[in-house]
Each structure stands twice: as structure tokens, then as C-alpha cells.
Design a protein around this motif. Sequence first.
Motif, PDB file in Angstrom:
ATOM      1  N   MET A 182      42.796  31.739  46.929  1.00 49.55           N
ATOM      2  CA  MET A 182      43.863  32.496  46.298  1.00 49.55           C
ATOM      3  C   MET A 182      44.155  33.732  47.147  1.00 49.55           C
ATOM      4  N   LYS A 183      45.402  33.918  47.490  1.00 52.54           N
ATOM      5  CA  LYS A 183      45.812  35.073  48.278  1.00 52.54           C
ATOM      6  C   LYS A 183      45.918  36.292  47.362  1.00 52.54           C
ATOM      7  N   LEU A 184      45.323  37.392  47.800  1.00 53.06           N
ATOM      8  CA  LEU A 184      45.342  38.615  47.002  1.00 53.06           C
ATOM      9  C   LEU A 184      46.654  39.361  47.171  1.00 53.06           C
ATOM     10  N   GLU A 185      47.131  39.909  46.071  1.00 53.55           N
ATOM     11  CA  GLU A 185      48.342  40.733  46.066  1.00 53.55           C
ATOM     12  C   GLU A 185      48.107  41.964  46.942  1.00 53.55           C
ATOM     13  N   VAL A 186      49.058  42.266  47.806  1.00 57.96           N
ATOM     14  CA  VAL A 186      48.975  43.474  48.633  1.00 57.96           C
ATOM     15  C   VAL A 186      49.327  44.667  47.748  1.00 57.96           C
ATOM     16  N   CYS A 198      53.558  51.633  43.189  1.00 57.42           N
ATOM     17  CA  CYS A 198      53.746  50.437  42.367  1.00 57.42           C
ATOM     18  C   CYS A 198      52.648  50.366  41.305  1.00 57.42           C
ATOM     19  N   TYR A 199      52.945  49.626  40.246  1.00 53.39           N
ATOM     20  CA  TYR A 199      52.036  49.470  39.113  1.00 53.39           C
ATOM     21  C   TYR A 199      51.291  48.143  39.240  1.00 53.39           C
ATOM     22  N   TYR A 200      50.022  48.156  38.810  1.00 58.74           N
ATOM     23  CA  TYR A 200      49.182  46.962  38.917  1.00 58.74           C
ATOM     24  C   TYR A 200      48.270  46.811  37.711  1.00 58.74           C
ATOM     25  N   HIS A 201      47.978  45.549  37.421  1.00 55.18           N
ATOM     26  CA  HIS A 201      46.896  45.189  36.508  1.00 55.18           C
ATOM     27  C   HIS A 201      45.712  44.854  37.404  1.00 55.18           C
ATOM     28  N   ILE A 202      44.669  45.661  37.312  1.00 48.76           N
ATOM     29  CA  ILE A 202      43.452  45.466  38.091  1.00 48.76           C
ATOM     30  C   ILE A 202      42.377  44.995  37.125  1.00 48.76           C
ATOM     31  N   TYR A 203      41.684  43.924  37.476  1.00 50.60           N
ATOM     32  CA  TYR A 203      40.629  43.438  36.594  1.00 50.60           C
ATOM     33  C   TYR A 203      39.597  42.654  37.390  1.00 50.60           C
ATOM     34  N   ASN A 204      38.429  42.548  36.819  1.00 50.87           N
ATOM     35  CA  ASN A 204      37.364  41.747  37.414  1.00 50.87           C
ATOM     36  C   ASN A 204      36.315  41.497  36.354  1.00 50.87           C
ATOM     37  N   ARG A 205      35.418  40.588  36.669  1.00 47.73           N
ATOM     38  CA  ARG A 205      34.338  40.272  35.738  1.00 47.73           C
ATOM     39  C   ARG A 205      33.050  40.103  36.514  1.00 47.73           C
ATOM     40  N   GLY A 206      31.978  39.971  35.769  1.00 42.47           N
ATOM     41  CA  GLY A 206      30.687  39.747  36.392  1.00 42.47           C
ATOM     42  C   GLY A 206      30.626  38.384  37.050  1.00 42.47           C
ATOM     43  N   ILE A 207      29.899  38.311  38.146  1.00 42.51           N
ATOM     44  CA  ILE A 207      29.756  37.034  38.854  1.00 42.51           C
ATOM     45  C   ILE A 207      29.152  36.011  37.891  1.00 42.51           C
ATOM     46  N   HIS A 235      36.441  39.389  44.896  1.00 46.52           N
ATOM     47  CA  HIS A 235      37.518  40.357  45.047  1.00 46.52           C
ATOM     48  C   HIS A 235      38.037  40.747  43.674  1.00 46.52           C
ATOM     49  N   PHE A 236      38.349  42.025  43.509  1.00 45.92           N
ATOM     50  CA  PHE A 236      38.960  42.406  42.238  1.00 45.92           C
ATOM     51  C   PHE A 236      40.365  41.835  42.193  1.00 45.92           C
ATOM     52  N   LYS A 237      40.754  41.378  41.012  1.00 44.71           N
ATOM     53  CA  LYS A 237      42.072  40.756  40.840  1.00 44.71           C
ATOM     54  C   LYS A 237      43.109  41.854  40.672  1.00 44.71           C
TER      55      LYS A 237
END
Length: 183
Positions: free
Chosen positions: A1-5, A10-19, A100-102
Motif C-alpha cells: 500500500m502506497k502511503l499518502e504524502v 492540509c488536514y489528515y486522519h492519522i491512525y495506527n494500531r499495535g502490531i 507505518h502510521f496510516k
Amino acid sequence: MKLEVLEKDCYYHIYNRGINGINIFESDDNKIYFLKQITKYLSDKISVFAYCLMNNHFHLVIRLNYEEKEVTQAFSNLFNSYAKAFNKQTNRTGSLFEKHFKRIKLNDENYLRHLIIYVHLNPKHHFDLDFKDFRFSSYRAFLSDKETKIEREEVLNLFSDIENFIFCHNQKNDFLNETYTFE
């Protein structure tokens, strides 16, 4: 999956979870520390519009105030710092977060408003908890007069005022509570 630059202003939704879906927060102290690390590493680089820290994941709604390279490095420093402290506290080793953080770029104010509500309602989605009382969400910061790092005034202006902010959250919450019967 290519990460958004990431782009400045600009506004972003940043999220991540535990491995592997593991918890990244095992106590309130972990969540408090994570919020302090956000302030330490990112306070001047981003503006925070909403957040929610669940046991195994987190959500941030942000705007970039600096160029991508500086912000990405600051996020890396935040996650590394937190993972090292968490691993030391819990006697574990290895990666804590997924690789990578989403990030999802928000393209309009309507999406931004809906995302803020979604993030605040996360305790309801995952644990059937009352989002209004959930301690590790930014929702209560908007109802308070206390000083905050959250972009309170700007967010409330997105919703026109505090009354509409509350109304919109309750409308979505009521929708989640509805049960449908088929006759």
C-alpha cells in the motif's frame, strides 16, 4: 500500500494500531504519557483537531504546520520514544506499532466534520462506552473552558457553535444506538 504524502497546510486522519492487534496502552498512565509525547514532539509541527486513544489503536485528526519531512520525523520520534518506554515498562521487546502510521488526506470540510465525530464516537464503536465521559478523547476539551492544545475555536466554528457540535455528535450516537426490526 502506497502511503499518502503529507503536505503542509492540509488536514489528515492519522491512525495506527499495535502490531498484530496487541494493546499499545495498558493503563491510563500509558495514554497520558503518549499525549505528553505528542506535545513534546509535534506541538509546533501540527494542529490537533481531534484525538482518541483506545487500548490497541489511536486516531488523530490534524493539520500540518510544517513540511512533510519534519512532521514525518517528529512522528517517528514520538512512536520510537513511546515504544521504548512501553517496552521497558512491560518487559517486552520488538515493534509495538504496525510498520507505518496510516494517513488519509481530508479534501473538504464536510469530511473533516464527520471524521471529528467518528473519532469522538470511537469508544461507542468499540466498547459500547459513553463517548461523552471517555477520558482519552478530545471531546470533553471542546466543552471545557480549560486551556487546551486542541484547536477548539476552529473546530467549533466548523460546526457553527458549541450547541451544534454537541447536537451533531448526539445525532450520530443516536444512529448507532438504533435497533432495526424486520416485520
